[in-house]
Enzyme design. Structure first.
Site, PDB file in Angstrom:
ATOM      1  N   LYS A  13       0.837  -1.209   0.000  1.00 48.19           N
ATOM      2  CA  LYS A  13       0.000   0.000   0.000  1.00 48.19           C
ATOM      3  C   LYS A  13       0.871   1.257   0.000  1.00 48.19           C
ATOM      4  CE  LYS A  13      -2.070  -1.180   3.850  1.00 48.19           C
ATOM      5  NZ  LYS A  13      -1.357  -2.454   4.124  1.00 48.19           N
ATOM      6  N   ARG A  87     -10.131   0.356   8.522  1.00 42.96           N
ATOM      7  CA  ARG A  87      -9.556  -0.956   8.818  1.00 42.96           C
ATOM      8  C   ARG A  87     -10.539  -1.878   9.509  1.00 42.96           C
ATOM      9  NH1 ARG A  87      -3.809   0.387   8.655  1.00 42.96           N
ATOM     10  NH2 ARG A  87      -2.677  -1.531   8.969  1.00 42.96           N
ATOM     11  N   ARG A 122      11.692  -5.932   4.900  1.00 40.44           N
ATOM     12  CA  ARG A 122      11.447  -4.493   4.719  1.00 40.44           C
ATOM     13  C   ARG A 122      12.379  -3.651   5.591  1.00 40.44           C
ATOM     14  NH1 ARG A 122       5.675  -1.874   5.500  1.00 40.44           N
ATOM     15  NH2 ARG A 122       5.730  -3.051   7.447  1.00 40.44           N
ATOM     16  N   ARG A 155      11.098  -1.877  11.146  1.00 38.77           N
ATOM     17  CA  ARG A 155       9.992  -1.478  12.024  1.00 38.77           C
ATOM     18  C   ARG A 155       9.810  -2.511  13.130  1.00 38.77           C
ATOM     19  NH1 ARG A 155       4.861   0.198   8.330  1.00 38.77           N
ATOM     20  NH2 ARG A 155       3.806  -1.170   9.779  1.00 38.77           N
ATOM     21  N   ARG A 166      -0.555  -9.218  13.177  1.00 45.66           N
ATOM     22  CA  ARG A 166      -1.112  -8.222  12.225  1.00 45.66           C
ATOM     23  C   ARG A 166      -1.899  -8.910  11.115  1.00 45.66           C
ATOM     24  NH1 ARG A 166       4.170  -5.570  10.498  1.00 45.66           N
ATOM     25  NH2 ARG A 166       2.924  -4.229   9.151  1.00 45.66           N
TER      26      ARG A 166
END
Ligand code: AP5
Length: 209
Positions: A13, A87, A122, A155, A166
């Site tokens: 996203k 969400r 990431r 992160r 998540r």
């Protein structure tokens, strides 16, 4: 006019939102980025949100609605892109009550095993938040952001146990939002696998206004 980008953690996203800003002139609001800014600045919202985000859960709907109202009020009403909101069904209903037209809800669809690989590799810029990946989207210089020269970091919620939480939260809370928008004729699915620029072509063709 609002376009909503929706998809599981790691779907791309943020990557696609940045391309839409650069190439098509959208104004982007990422609720994750706004919350991370609050955490960095140790605001009352940041103090409330910090532990919840680090654990992979959702921050309270009231806080998010306040954030989204403030961000939307600041923007022009043209070509707004929402990354990370709504969400859950309550947030979708709250967004529907605001005086903005939702044009499209673009679902970036990626399978779970790909998502885990993307999130574990990431790295994000500690200064501007731009996402990179250790193999799929390498920065020109190791550990350094191409866009602003900031330091790339992992992160805290990209740790394997937090990623699992998540993804489960997405399945239980966010997936029903896809049906909500399908019922309203706004839902567009885009295959989020493959090269980011190929995905971008899919996103671009899914945009109706
Ligand atoms: P948020 O920051 O929104 O995180 P997320 O939804 O979990 O999504 P990510 O940022 O992890 O992934 P992404 O889809 O943007 O993928 P990216 O482009 O980075 O939210 C964080 C937290 O904030 C939530 O868990 C919650 O606690 C809280 N929060 C936020 N909004 C909330 C709300 N509305 N209500 C309540 N709480 C809220 O890409 C991922 C990686 O893959 C990168 O390394 C990238 O380089 C790579 N990549 C991208 N595209 C491709 C591709 N096509 N092929 C290969 N690799 C790719």
């Amino acid at each position: 006019m609002i376009t909503v980008l929706i998809g599981p953690p790691g779907a791309g996203k943020g990557t696609q939102a940045d391309l839409l800003v650069e190439q098509l002139g959208y104004t982007k609001f990422s609720t994750g980025d706004v919350l991370r800014k609050h955490i960095k600045e140790k605001t009352p919202v940041g103090i409330l949100a910090g532990d919840i985000m680090a654990g992979g859960g959702l921050v309270s709907d009231d806080i998010l609605l306040e954030i989204i109202k403030v961000e939307l009020d600041r923007a022009s009403k043209e070509k707004i892109l929402l990354d990370g909101y709504p969400r859950n069904l309550l947030q979708a209903a709250a967004l529907g009550d605001l005086p903005y037209k939702i044009c499209d809800v673009v679902h970036i669809d990626v399978g779970r095993s790909d998502l885990i690989g993307r999130l574990s590799g990431r790295r994000v810029c500690s200064s501007c938040g731009s996402p990179f990946h250790v193999t799929a989207n390498k920065p020109k210089k190791d550990g350094v952001c191409d866009k602003c020269g900031g330091q790339l970091v992992q992160r805290p919620d990209d740790a394997a146990d937090k990623v699992a939480v998540r993804l489960d939260v997405y399945d239980s809370m966010t997936k029903p939002v896809l049906d909500y928008y399908q019922d309203r004729g706004l839902y567009r699915r885009v295959d989020g696998s493959g090269d980011p620029m190929r995905v971008f072509e899919g996103v671009r063709s899914a945009l109706g206004c």
